[in-house]
Design a protein around this motif. Structure first.
Motif, PDB file in Angstrom:
ATOM      1  N   GLU A 247       0.833  -1.204   0.000  1.00 12.36           N
ATOM      2  CA  GLU A 247       0.000   0.000   0.000  1.00 12.36           C
ATOM      3  C   GLU A 247       0.865   1.251   0.000  1.00 12.36           C
ATOM      4  N   ALA A 248       1.969   1.228   0.735  1.00 11.15           N
ATOM      5  CA  ALA A 248       2.888   2.372   0.732  1.00 11.15           C
ATOM      6  C   ALA A 248       3.573   2.509  -0.621  1.00 11.15           C
ATOM      7  N   PHE A 249       3.849   1.379  -1.265  1.00  8.06           N
ATOM      8  CA  PHE A 249       4.434   1.381  -2.604  1.00  8.06           C
ATOM      9  C   PHE A 249       3.499   2.075  -3.586  1.00  8.06           C
ATOM     10  N   VAL A 250       2.212   1.750  -3.542  1.00  8.29           N
ATOM     11  CA  VAL A 250       1.232   2.396  -4.406  1.00  8.29           C
ATOM     12  C   VAL A 250       1.120   3.879  -4.053  1.00  8.29           C
ATOM     13  N   ALA A 251       1.104   4.181  -2.759  1.00  6.69           N
ATOM     14  CA  ALA A 251       0.981   5.579  -2.319  1.00  6.69           C
ATOM     15  C   ALA A 251       2.141   6.424  -2.819  1.00  6.69           C
ATOM     16  N   LEU A 252       3.321   5.827  -2.945  1.00 10.52           N
ATOM     17  CA  LEU A 252       4.472   6.560  -3.455  1.00 10.52           C
ATOM     18  C   LEU A 252       4.237   6.986  -4.899  1.00 10.52           C
ATOM     19  N   PHE A 253       3.697   6.098  -5.718  1.00 17.27           N
ATOM     20  CA  PHE A 253       3.382   6.460  -7.101  1.00 17.27           C
ATOM     21  C   PHE A 253       2.273   7.506  -7.137  1.00 17.27           C
ATOM     22  N   GLN A 254       1.308   7.396  -6.242  1.00 20.90           N
ATOM     23  CA  GLN A 254       0.249   8.409  -6.172  1.00 20.90           C
ATOM     24  C   GLN A 254       0.827   9.760  -5.763  1.00 20.90           C
ATOM     25  N   HIS A 255       1.796   9.735  -4.870  1.00 18.61           N
ATOM     26  CA  HIS A 255       2.459  10.964  -4.429  1.00 18.61           C
ATOM     27  C   HIS A 255       3.163  11.636  -5.597  1.00 18.61           C
ATOM     28  N   TRP A 256       3.798  10.831  -6.456  1.00 17.95           N
ATOM     29  CA  TRP A 256       4.503  11.384  -7.615  1.00 17.95           C
ATOM     30  C   TRP A 256       3.535  11.879  -8.689  1.00 17.95           C
ATOM     31  N   SER A 257       2.426  11.132  -8.877  1.00 20.15           N
ATOM     32  CA  SER A 257       1.493  11.482  -9.955  1.00 20.15           C
ATOM     33  C   SER A 257       0.505  12.569  -9.553  1.00 20.15           C
ATOM     34  N   GLY A 258       0.249  12.719  -8.237  1.00 19.45           N
ATOM     35  CA  GLY A 258      -0.747  13.667  -7.775  1.00 19.45           C
ATOM     36  C   GLY A 258      -2.172  13.220  -8.022  1.00 19.45           C
ATOM     37  N   GLU A 259      -2.364  11.947  -8.323  1.00 15.04           N
ATOM     38  CA  GLU A 259      -3.700  11.398  -8.631  1.00 15.04           C
ATOM     39  C   GLU A 259      -3.845  10.062  -7.915  1.00 15.04           C
ATOM     40  N   THR A 260      -5.080   9.679  -7.599  1.00 11.11           N
ATOM     41  CA  THR A 260      -5.284   8.507  -6.741  1.00 11.11           C
ATOM     42  C   THR A 260      -5.695   7.254  -7.493  1.00 11.11           C
ATOM     43  N   TRP A 261      -6.904   7.246  -8.060  1.00  8.04           N
ATOM     44  CA  TRP A 261      -7.508   5.970  -8.457  1.00  8.04           C
ATOM     45  C   TRP A 261      -6.980   5.435  -9.783  1.00  8.04           C
ATOM     46  N   HIS A 262      -6.752   6.273 -10.761  1.00  8.73           N
ATOM     47  CA  HIS A 262      -6.163   5.774 -12.006  1.00  8.73           C
ATOM     48  C   HIS A 262      -4.762   5.229 -11.741  1.00  8.73           C
ATOM     49  N   THR A 263      -3.994   5.960 -10.945  1.00 12.04           N
ATOM     50  CA  THR A 263      -2.644   5.509 -10.612  1.00 12.04           C
ATOM     51  C   THR A 263      -2.682   4.178  -9.894  1.00 12.04           C
ATOM     52  N   ARG A 264      -3.599   4.063  -8.953  1.00  6.03           N
ATOM     53  CA  ARG A 264      -3.700   2.827  -8.179  1.00  6.03           C
ATOM     54  C   ARG A 264      -3.991   1.633  -9.084  1.00  6.03           C
ATOM     55  N   SER A 265      -4.949   1.787  -9.975  1.00  7.93           N
ATOM     56  CA  SER A 265      -5.319   0.675 -10.856  1.00  7.93           C
ATOM     57  C   SER A 265      -4.178   0.292 -11.782  1.00  7.93           C
ATOM     58  N   LEU A 266      -3.483   1.289 -12.330  1.00  7.93           N
ATOM     59  CA  LEU A 266      -2.394   1.004 -13.258  1.00  7.93           C
ATOM     60  C   LEU A 266      -1.216   0.320 -12.563  1.00  7.93           C
ATOM     61  N   VAL A 267      -0.845   0.819 -11.391  1.00 10.88           N
ATOM     62  CA  VAL A 267       0.257   0.187 -10.656  1.00 10.88           C
ATOM     63  C   VAL A 267      -0.110  -1.252 -10.302  1.00 10.88           C
ATOM     64  N   ASN A 268      -1.330  -1.447  -9.811  1.00 12.92           N
ATOM     65  CA  ASN A 268      -1.783  -2.799  -9.488  1.00 12.92           C
ATOM     66  C   ASN A 268      -1.723  -3.710 -10.712  1.00 12.92           C
ATOM     67  N   GLY A 269      -2.185  -3.194 -11.843  1.00  8.68           N
ATOM     68  CA  GLY A 269      -2.201  -4.008 -13.056  1.00  8.68           C
ATOM     69  C   GLY A 269      -0.813  -4.408 -13.504  1.00  8.68           C
TER      70      GLY A 269
END
Length: 536
Positions: A94-116
């Protein structure tokens, strides 16, 4: 033609050059498979929606990231509700995903893409495992097997707990398979590989603490190897090998604890008690709701022993079930003919069977179908791969090519059923049921199906396209399937409301008084979610 059955040379030597097209074909097909998976992630990630656990997991990841960014001063992650025990859950991914969200400034699209992307990496890892046990065709077969395992592929965008954990456990399995192969050909000490293995186990445990059970598997592998040494070289040869394993075990354990602690702030805040608290909590998880199993409502803490094997059968494609069931019979047949069964195959079997035995022995709290023991599935896929590829090679080597092609044809027919069935329920692949359970339409009335409320996102997408034809001015909505915050990205033109009288209502049950149903998300003739309009 000679079939080389050695575990480190799992190829068919039939006079073809390594660079010939038959030798390159499985790699070319793997390339096409991963190109298709890349397209799938890039174009389909948003269609798979959100699940009602994600808001909580997402919050946990962001709060954990704040602990790192603040240098350990912000401990707000500890304040998440006591009833859900979030700090005791590993937050690494979850922290790994949050790091990408922190860089992108966006939540749900980033989350889905990183997960995928991480889910697709898992398919790459199982391909590496397949190559270790059965060469290039084993890599292709294993990769296709996991790709066409709907409860894995259909969950890669939304399941940020079990899918990443499965990927890390597969990675640990691959590293162990490599080490076993090298034991066959002694080399210099590879401390770096032991450290890497320990780090991967630690990362897995920092997602789900039961990843530490991998040490039981390593212990059995070491014990089995020592037995072989004793039988081949006698008791005097055991001393150096025991010392070698103790040294390796120390490196693996140290690396595991170091990485686990670095990825899990709870263990650094409570270095003396944190790990044991988590193990105790997970061993008797405080969730005792009732779930549908076998047509009856059963408490999650009082499940029958048949729960795990039943779900593995009804939630898995037929080829995986069939070849897995056959695998011990094949092993016994080979042993009866004094044919050595590679130790790697035993490792893979134990990889799946040890966790299942522990789960059933402890009467662990389980729910949501197969997802909490999803990580054992790759072991069964690899066993099926070994049986299928090994049988085809043996049949071709003995001149029975027609039978070999017939076996391949049966496997392809079984996988074709998976493709057709998942196409019918798309994008709810994670709710796939085998024909043995009657498929989705029948089994959903007897077992948990869309247990994460993913249909709410599909309903919201429909509503976003059609609400103007019903109530174009100042529309409001309420999501009673999941949470408003998860549905809002799919309804950018609407205002969400809490306990009130929204214009549009998303539910799983028929429209309540004062509302009229205007749409239902239908899957194989079965309504999953409904959209209702308030009547005036």
């Amino acid at each position: 033609m000679v079939v080389d059955a050695r575990p480190d040379v799992a190829t068919v030597k039939d006079g073809r050059e390594p660079g010939s097209w038959p030798a390159r074909l499985p790699y070319a097909l793997l390339g096409l498979l991963f190109a298709g998976l890349a397209w799938f992630v890039a174009t389909q990630y948003w269609r798979h929606g959100r699940t009602y656990d994600e808001y909580m997991q997402d919050d946990y990841g962001k709060l954990t990231l704040q602990w790192y960014l603040s240098g350990g001063h912000d401990k707000s992650f500890l304040n998440m509700g006591d009833n859900i025990h979030m700090p005791e859950h590993g937050p690494a991914y979850e922290a790994f995903v949050a790091l990408f969200q922190h860089w992108s400034g966006e939540t749900w699209h980033t989350r889905s893409l990183v997960n995928g992307v991480v889910g697709v990496l898992g398919i790459l890892v199982i391909a590496l495992c397949g190559k270790e046990i059965a060469g290039s065709w084993g890599a292709l077969t294993a990769a296709v097997g996991l790709t066409l395992y709907p409860r894995y592929l259909g969950a890669i965008f939304t399941n940020s707990k079990d899918v990443p954990f499965t990927v890390l456990m597969m990675l640990a399995l691959w590293l162990t398979l490599r080490l076993m192969r090298r034991w066959e050909r002694p080399r210099r000490v590879e401390i770096g590989e032991y450290f890497l293995l320990g780090g991967v186990i630690g990362a897995a445990a920092a997602v789900r603490v039961n990843g530490l059970a991998f040490f039981a598997l390593l212990g059995l592998v070491a014990l089995g190897y020592l037995v072989i040494v004793f039988r081949r070289r006698g008791v005097r040869a055991l001393g150096p090998e025991i010392v070698r394993f103790l040294g390796a075990g120390l490196v693996v354990a140290a690396a595991c604890y170091l990485v686990m602690s670095l990825l899990w702030p709870y263990l650094m805040v409570y270095p003396g008690t944190g790990l044991m608290n988590s193990i105790k909590m997970m061993a008797a998880y405080d969730w005792d709701n009732s779930i549908m199993f076998g047509g009856e409502m059963v408490r999650a803490k009082a499940l029958p022993l048949s729960y795990v094997p039943t779900w593995l059968v009804i939630g898995s494609p037929l080829p995986v079930v069939a070849f897995t069931v056959v695998s011990p019979l094949v092993a016994l047949w080979l042993l009866s003919r004094r044919v050595r069964v590679p130790g790697q195959y035993l490792l893979i079997a134990l990889y799946s069977l040890i966790p299942l035995a522990l789960i059933m022995y402890a009467h662990a709290t389980l729910y949501n179908g197969i997802r909490q023991f999803l990580y054992v599935v790759p072991g069964f896929i690899l066993l099926a791969t070994a049986v299928l590829v090994g049988a085809v090679r043996a049949l071709r080597a003995s001149g029975r090519t027609a039978i070999a092609w017939g076996l391949v044809g049966l496997a392809l027919v079984g996988q074709a059923e998976v493709v057709v069935s998942t196409a019918k329920i798309y994008p709810f692949e994670y709710a796939y049921f085998s024909p043995l359970a009657g498929g989705f339409a029948q089994a959903r009335h007897e077992y948990e199906a869309d247990y994460w409320g993913q249909c709410a996102s599909t309903a919201a997408s429909w509503l976003n396209d059609h609400y103007r034809g019903y109530h174009p001015d100042n529309p409001t909505f309420q999501d009673e399937v999941a949470w408003n915050s998860l549905t809002e990205p799919y309804l950018p033109g609407m205002q969400s409301v809490g306990d009130g009288q929204p214009i549009f209502l998303l539910t799983t049950s028929p429209a309540p008084d004062g509302y009229r149903e205007i749409h239902a998300v239908m899957v194989e003739g079965e309504p999953l979610c409904r959209v209702s309009l308030r009547q005036y």
